[in-house]
Scaffold this motif. Sequence first.
Motif, PDB file in Angstrom:
ATOM      1  N   VAL A  23     -32.724  47.284  76.991  1.00 48.31           N
ATOM      2  CA  VAL A  23     -33.523  48.053  76.052  1.00 48.31           C
ATOM      3  C   VAL A  23     -32.669  47.859  74.694  1.00 48.31           C
ATOM      4  CG1 VAL A  23     -34.205  50.171  75.490  1.00 48.31           C
ATOM      5  CG2 VAL A  23     -33.596  49.627  77.914  1.00 48.31           C
ATOM      6  N   ALA A  24     -33.722  47.725  73.718  1.00 50.30           N
ATOM      7  CA  ALA A  24     -33.228  47.653  72.289  1.00 50.30           C
ATOM      8  C   ALA A  24     -34.231  48.630  71.488  1.00 50.30           C
ATOM      9  CB  ALA A  24     -33.291  46.303  71.592  1.00 50.30           C
ATOM     10  N   ALA A  25     -33.546  49.087  70.185  1.00 48.23           N
ATOM     11  CA  ALA A  25     -34.338  50.100  69.609  1.00 48.23           C
ATOM     12  C   ALA A  25     -34.181  49.712  68.034  1.00 48.23           C
ATOM     13  CB  ALA A  25     -34.077  51.463  69.902  1.00 48.23           C
ATOM     14  N   VAL A  26     -35.192  49.505  67.342  1.00 46.98           N
ATOM     15  CA  VAL A  26     -35.043  49.120  65.856  1.00 46.98           C
ATOM     16  C   VAL A  26     -36.035  49.845  65.103  1.00 46.98           C
ATOM     17  CG1 VAL A  26     -34.432  46.679  66.412  1.00 46.98           C
ATOM     18  CG2 VAL A  26     -36.630  47.113  66.155  1.00 46.98           C
ATOM     19  N   THR A  27     -35.760  49.807  63.700  1.00 51.25           N
ATOM     20  CA  THR A  27     -36.661  50.676  63.096  1.00 51.25           C
ATOM     21  C   THR A  27     -37.925  49.838  62.337  1.00 51.25           C
ATOM     22  OG1 THR A  27     -36.338  51.858  60.986  1.00 51.25           O
ATOM     23  CG2 THR A  27     -35.521  49.773  60.835  1.00 51.25           C
ATOM     24  N   ALA A  28     -38.750  50.575  61.948  1.00 50.99           N
ATOM     25  CA  ALA A  28     -40.015  50.025  61.457  1.00 50.99           C
ATOM     26  C   ALA A  28     -39.844  48.832  60.468  1.00 50.99           C
ATOM     27  CB  ALA A  28     -40.928  51.184  60.857  1.00 50.99           C
ATOM     28  N   GLY A  29     -40.951  47.914  60.336  1.00 48.23           N
ATOM     29  CA  GLY A  29     -41.185  47.234  59.495  1.00 48.23           C
ATOM     30  C   GLY A  29     -40.358  45.832  59.540  1.00 48.23           C
ATOM     31  N   PRO A  30     -39.362  45.698  58.456  1.00 53.08           N
ATOM     32  CA  PRO A  30     -38.384  44.316  58.654  1.00 53.08           C
ATOM     33  C   PRO A  30     -37.498  44.720  59.806  1.00 53.08           C
ATOM     34  CG  PRO A  30     -37.676  46.102  56.780  1.00 53.08           C
ATOM     35  CD  PRO A  30     -39.215  46.359  57.542  1.00 53.08           C
ATOM     36  N   GLY A  31     -37.232  45.812  60.357  1.00 48.31           N
ATOM     37  CA  GLY A  31     -36.470  45.817  61.538  1.00 48.31           C
ATOM     38  C   GLY A  31     -37.144  45.270  62.843  1.00 48.31           C
ATOM     39  N   ILE A  32     -38.258  45.400  62.735  1.00 48.95           N
ATOM     40  CA  ILE A  32     -39.104  44.787  63.994  1.00 48.95           C
ATOM     41  C   ILE A  32     -39.579  43.402  63.636  1.00 48.95           C
ATOM     42  CG2 ILE A  32     -41.352  44.675  65.030  1.00 48.95           C
ATOM     43  CD1 ILE A  32     -41.186  47.807  64.727  1.00 48.95           C
ATOM     44  N   THR A  33     -39.865  42.951  62.451  1.00 45.33           N
ATOM     45  CA  THR A  33     -39.778  41.427  62.094  1.00 45.33           C
ATOM     46  C   THR A  33     -38.456  40.824  62.302  1.00 45.33           C
ATOM     47  OG1 THR A  33     -39.441  41.898  59.927  1.00 45.33           O
ATOM     48  CG2 THR A  33     -41.733  42.171  60.596  1.00 45.33           C
ATOM     49  N   ASN A  34     -37.590  41.297  61.959  1.00 44.10           N
ATOM     50  CA  ASN A  34     -36.190  40.743  62.461  1.00 44.10           C
ATOM     51  C   ASN A  34     -35.939  40.308  63.816  1.00 44.10           C
ATOM     52  OD1 ASN A  34     -35.450  40.530  59.786  1.00 44.10           O
ATOM     53  ND2 ASN A  34     -33.845  42.225  59.797  1.00 44.10           N
ATOM     54  N   THR A  35     -36.749  40.946  64.700  1.00 47.08           N
ATOM     55  CA  THR A  35     -36.498  40.632  66.206  1.00 47.08           C
ATOM     56  C   THR A  35     -37.497  39.658  66.603  1.00 47.08           C
ATOM     57  OG1 THR A  35     -38.210  42.309  66.920  1.00 47.08           O
ATOM     58  CG2 THR A  35     -36.020  43.008  66.410  1.00 47.08           C
ATOM     59  N   ILE A  36     -38.524  39.045  66.040  1.00 48.37           N
ATOM     60  CA  ILE A  36     -39.339  38.420  66.407  1.00 48.37           C
ATOM     61  C   ILE A  36     -39.029  36.876  67.391  1.00 48.37           C
ATOM     62  CG2 ILE A  36     -41.391  36.785  66.128  1.00 48.37           C
ATOM     63  CD1 ILE A  36     -42.093  39.675  65.920  1.00 48.37           C
ATOM     64  N   THR A  37     -38.027  36.142  66.541  1.00 47.59           N
ATOM     65  CA  THR A  37     -37.178  35.186  67.364  1.00 47.59           C
ATOM     66  C   THR A  37     -36.674  35.563  68.734  1.00 47.59           C
ATOM     67  OG1 THR A  37     -36.759  33.926  65.317  1.00 47.59           O
ATOM     68  CG2 THR A  37     -35.601  33.185  67.380  1.00 47.59           C
ATOM     69  N   ALA A  38     -35.943  36.683  68.452  1.00 46.64           N
ATOM     70  CA  ALA A  38     -35.424  36.964  69.929  1.00 46.64           C
ATOM     71  C   ALA A  38     -36.570  37.504  70.982  1.00 46.64           C
ATOM     72  CB  ALA A  38     -34.468  38.269  69.636  1.00 46.64           C
ATOM     73  N   LEU A  39     -37.619  38.176  70.632  1.00 50.47           N
ATOM     74  CA  LEU A  39     -38.631  38.616  71.620  1.00 50.47           C
ATOM     75  C   LEU A  39     -39.159  37.185  72.007  1.00 50.47           C
ATOM     76  CD1 LEU A  39     -40.547  41.494  69.891  1.00 50.47           C
ATOM     77  CD2 LEU A  39     -39.367  41.554  72.049  1.00 50.47           C
ATOM     78  N   LYS A  40     -39.336  36.186  71.337  1.00 48.21           N
ATOM     79  CA  LYS A  40     -39.939  35.153  71.650  1.00 48.21           C
ATOM     80  C   LYS A  40     -39.228  34.279  72.571  1.00 48.21           C
ATOM     81  CE  LYS A  40     -43.766  32.672  71.688  1.00 48.21           C
ATOM     82  NZ  LYS A  40     -44.877  33.191  72.231  1.00 48.21           N
ATOM     83  N   ASN A  41     -37.818  34.217  72.461  1.00 46.56           N
ATOM     84  CA  ASN A  41     -37.027  33.799  73.369  1.00 46.56           C
ATOM     85  C   ASN A  41     -37.031  34.396  74.765  1.00 46.56           C
ATOM     86  OD1 ASN A  41     -34.563  31.645  73.432  1.00 46.56           O
ATOM     87  ND2 ASN A  41     -33.827  33.380  74.486  1.00 46.56           N
TER      88      ASN A  41
END
Length: 583
Positions: A73-91
């Motif tokens: 489980v990870a928790a990140v803030t809205a907007g740029p916090g979420i866009t920063n996770t896209i590569t890791a999510l795709k992985n």
Amino acid sequence: MQEITGQGSGGERVAQALVAQGVSCLFTLCGGHISPILSAAKARGIRIVDVRDEATAVFAADATARLSGIPGVAAVTAGPGITNTITALKNAQLAQSPVILLGGAAPTALQGRGALQDINQRPLVEPHVKRFLKIKRVRDLGAAVEHAFAIATAGVPGPVFVECPVDLLYDEASIRQWYAEAAGKGQSLADRLLRIYLNRHVRRMFEGSNDRSPIRVPAPSAPSGPAPALATAFAALTKAQRPLLVIGSQAMVLSAQADKLAAAVARLGIPVYLSGMARGLLGRDHPLQMRHQRRQALREADCVLLAGVPCDFRLDYGRHVRRGATLIAMNRSTRDARLNRKPDIAAIGDAGEFLQALAQGVPETGKRWPEWLQQLRERDAQREVEIDQQAAASGEMVNPIALLRALEREAGDDALLVADGGDFVGTAAYVLHPRGPLTWLDPGAFGTLGVGAGFALGAALARPGREVWIIYGDGACGYSLVEFDTFVRHGIPVIALVGNDAGWTQIAREQVKMLHDDVATVLARTDYHVVVAGFGAEGILVRRMDEVPAALAQARELARQGKPVLVNVWLDKTEFREGSLSM
């Protein structure tokens, strides 16, 4: 069914649901949109591990999921916090890892009106997860987290996103006061209508939030039985003269069954190649495990069993398996089982369980196919001799093959290896022998650089007390070097070994040969060891081969003392992986 009460603020409901699912660590980078989740989780005994990049939080959650079988489980803030996770999510999606990402969002009444960090997050995130859950009422938060865990682990595992708007996470009194202040006290018609709208909106948000009915947390479901293809597969295997087994990451989804799977492979007696998370399944030197010339072996085999392995670029889109061979594909995904090459036998379900069921039909530990096994072993032994000869070559700095041979000798019997890089890590995959099941972590099919620190962080927390090594290419280490700050702050004594050849060598090999240009592939002999010392970690520089044994031993000792360490090793160039570029 385990039950948890659905009382408290939205942040408390999320925390309660995480506790009920057995979550012990929550990875995060703080943000005002998610503060109530972090505070409530900490109050309930969940360890909050804050990192320096949101991608690292998701990579860490991915690693804990792979090693524990419980979604990370990870928790990140809205907007740029979420866009920063896209590569890791795709992985995580392509690696089929069950990850829960809790994402903040702007207040429900202000979405689409220019609020801080307010974007439409669904179209950005949804393509990279199994499900995007958008929450609109407080009472749904706990159930949504429960639902996310069920989705993440069902069938083909993968990441799930839960969007948690900030006004659902604080207590009702605070939110009512906030909206009252936002509405103001004006007496114009517009002001009065705004107050009416916001009062109704808040009422809908908190409707039913005092309901004491429990959130129902289902017990883990029993694994499905063997696929109907079992008898057909056993008959094909019985007829085979040169069978070959390839086991990949997906076969390790049921991580608690790793030892049973290893026993089943030994009982079957089929020569086997291990890849991804399956590396180390049989220990360091099992007689059935082959390490080299896999392509040639696949072309010679008359019966090929792919356990959790699709026919993607790693098997040359199925062309490595000769057309005359019987192909048995065991996979949770119907699509992956048939990707690029239609199998003769498709066993749709858990590959590890299928192999265990297949082994039950063998009357005793398999000792068939002795000539085939001997042929493959001799070929492996010949390749090892060639590697030893390449390791013996001396140069101005450190021979990377000799360095990895030294690490193979020095690393502890409980060592867990994290791979993050191109050329140097590709070499390590040939030279290093993972110590046992679930002791090797690499990104998977996406080939992502930058996983190293997050994977090591997750691994160290999922396997406390284990020796954790990051095998870094010098290019890859630049992505997550800042996380040595995280290791120091949280007392995570990882050891990073940087193969520093001052370049993006895997790319340069083919680019220079084909285009006669090294543009954008040249790096410097950067003092990475000095950088980590600035974060409070220990740094060691190695420039010559005779310095390697003492440096590795010193790194292990420092880690035993609880200190994170980076060993920066200046490498000579080699031709070991010539022609290694994948398409």
